[in-house]
Design a protein around this motif. Structure first.
Motif, PDB file in Angstrom:
ATOM      1  N   GLY A   1       1.601  10.634  -9.215  1.00 23.85           N
ATOM      2  CA  GLY A   1       1.370   9.508  -8.324  1.00 23.85           C
ATOM      3  C   GLY A   1      -0.023   8.924  -8.467  1.00 23.85           C
ATOM      4  N   THR A   2      -0.139   7.644  -8.167  1.00 16.24           N
ATOM      5  CA  THR A   2      -1.422   6.952  -8.154  1.00 16.24           C
ATOM      6  C   THR A   2      -1.473   6.066  -6.906  1.00 16.24           C
ATOM      7  N   GLN A   3      -2.611   6.094  -6.228  1.00 13.90           N
ATOM      8  CA  GLN A   3      -2.738   5.380  -4.955  1.00 13.90           C
ATOM      9  C   GLN A   3      -3.039   3.901  -5.184  1.00 13.90           C
ATOM     10  N   VAL A   4      -2.289   3.069  -4.493  1.00 15.29           N
ATOM     11  CA  VAL A   4      -2.555   1.622  -4.469  1.00 15.29           C
ATOM     12  C   VAL A   4      -2.820   1.240  -3.015  1.00 15.29           C
ATOM     13  N   THR A   5      -3.971   0.636  -2.781  1.00 10.46           N
ATOM     14  CA  THR A   5      -4.329   0.193  -1.439  1.00 10.46           C
ATOM     15  C   THR A   5      -4.642  -1.293  -1.475  1.00 10.46           C
ATOM     16  N   VAL A   6      -3.948  -2.047  -0.629  1.00 15.14           N
ATOM     17  CA  VAL A   6      -4.131  -3.496  -0.580  1.00 15.14           C
ATOM     18  C   VAL A   6      -4.719  -3.842   0.783  1.00 15.14           C
TER      19      VAL A   6
ATOM     20  N   THR B   1       0.831  -1.196   0.000  1.00  9.71           N
ATOM     21  CA  THR B   1       0.000   0.000   0.000  1.00  9.71           C
ATOM     22  C   THR B   1       0.869   1.250   0.000  1.00  9.71           C
ATOM     23  N   ALA B   2       0.649   2.110  -0.977  1.00  3.58           N
ATOM     24  CA  ALA B   2       1.483   3.311  -1.131  1.00  3.58           C
ATOM     25  C   ALA B   2       0.958   4.129  -2.299  1.00  3.58           C
ATOM     26  N   VAL B   3       1.483   5.337  -2.408  1.00  3.51           N
ATOM     27  CA  VAL B   3       1.344   6.101  -3.632  1.00  3.51           C
ATOM     28  C   VAL B   3       2.519   5.729  -4.528  1.00  3.51           C
ATOM     29  N   TYR B   4       2.196   5.351  -5.748  1.00  2.24           N
ATOM     30  CA  TYR B   4       3.220   4.900  -6.691  1.00  2.24           C
ATOM     31  C   TYR B   4       3.487   6.013  -7.706  1.00  2.24           C
ATOM     32  N   TYR B   5       4.773   6.278  -7.919  1.00  3.92           N
ATOM     33  CA  TYR B   5       5.201   7.333  -8.820  1.00  3.92           C
ATOM     34  C   TYR B   5       6.074   6.749  -9.927  1.00  3.92           C
TER      35      TYR B   5
END
Length: 123
Positions: A116-121, A90-94
């Motif tokens: 950035g794009t947010q990924v939440t697991v 889980t993080a913001v991916y750049y």
């Protein structure tokens, strides 16, 4: 000047998959070295994966075997396929780009960055 726009983030359950895209505009994309970084809540930005203009790839140990970086120069787009996702992903991916990168794991080597794009697991 290079503009980078990430997409493909979202919410996924642990064990699931997502594919992030990074679309580039402004310059010929094929000559650029590309990296993916991420920043989790309360954490510093960290290296995830990179692909050189030659096609050589590098991965952080934490994602090796689960993530795959690739590029389609004809479409000016690069990808990060993420499989078997874990809550700690889980993080913001750049995405980031630079013409010259000596140390692809270092964020300060890259000149251009996306928003950035947010990924939440979820567990």
């Amino acid at each position: 000047q290079v503009q980078l726009v990430e997409s493909g983030g979202g919410l996924v359950q642990a064990g699931g998959s997502l594919r992030l895209s990074c679309a580039a505009s402004g310059r010929t994309f094929s000559g650029y070295n590309i990296g993916w970084f991420r920043q989790g809540p309360g954490k510093e930005r960290e290296f995830v994966a990179s692909i050189r203009n030659s096609g050589s790839t590098y991965y952080a140990d934490s994602v090796k075997g689960r993530f795959t970086i690739s590029r389609d120069n004809a479409k000016n787009t690069m990808y990060l396929q993420m499989n078997n996702l874990k809550p700690e992903d889980t993080a913001v991916y750049y995405c980031a780009a630079a013409l010259i990168v000596l140390r692809p794991t270092r964020a300060d080597e890259y000149q251009y960055w996306g928003q950035g794009t947010q990924v939440t697991v979820s567990s």
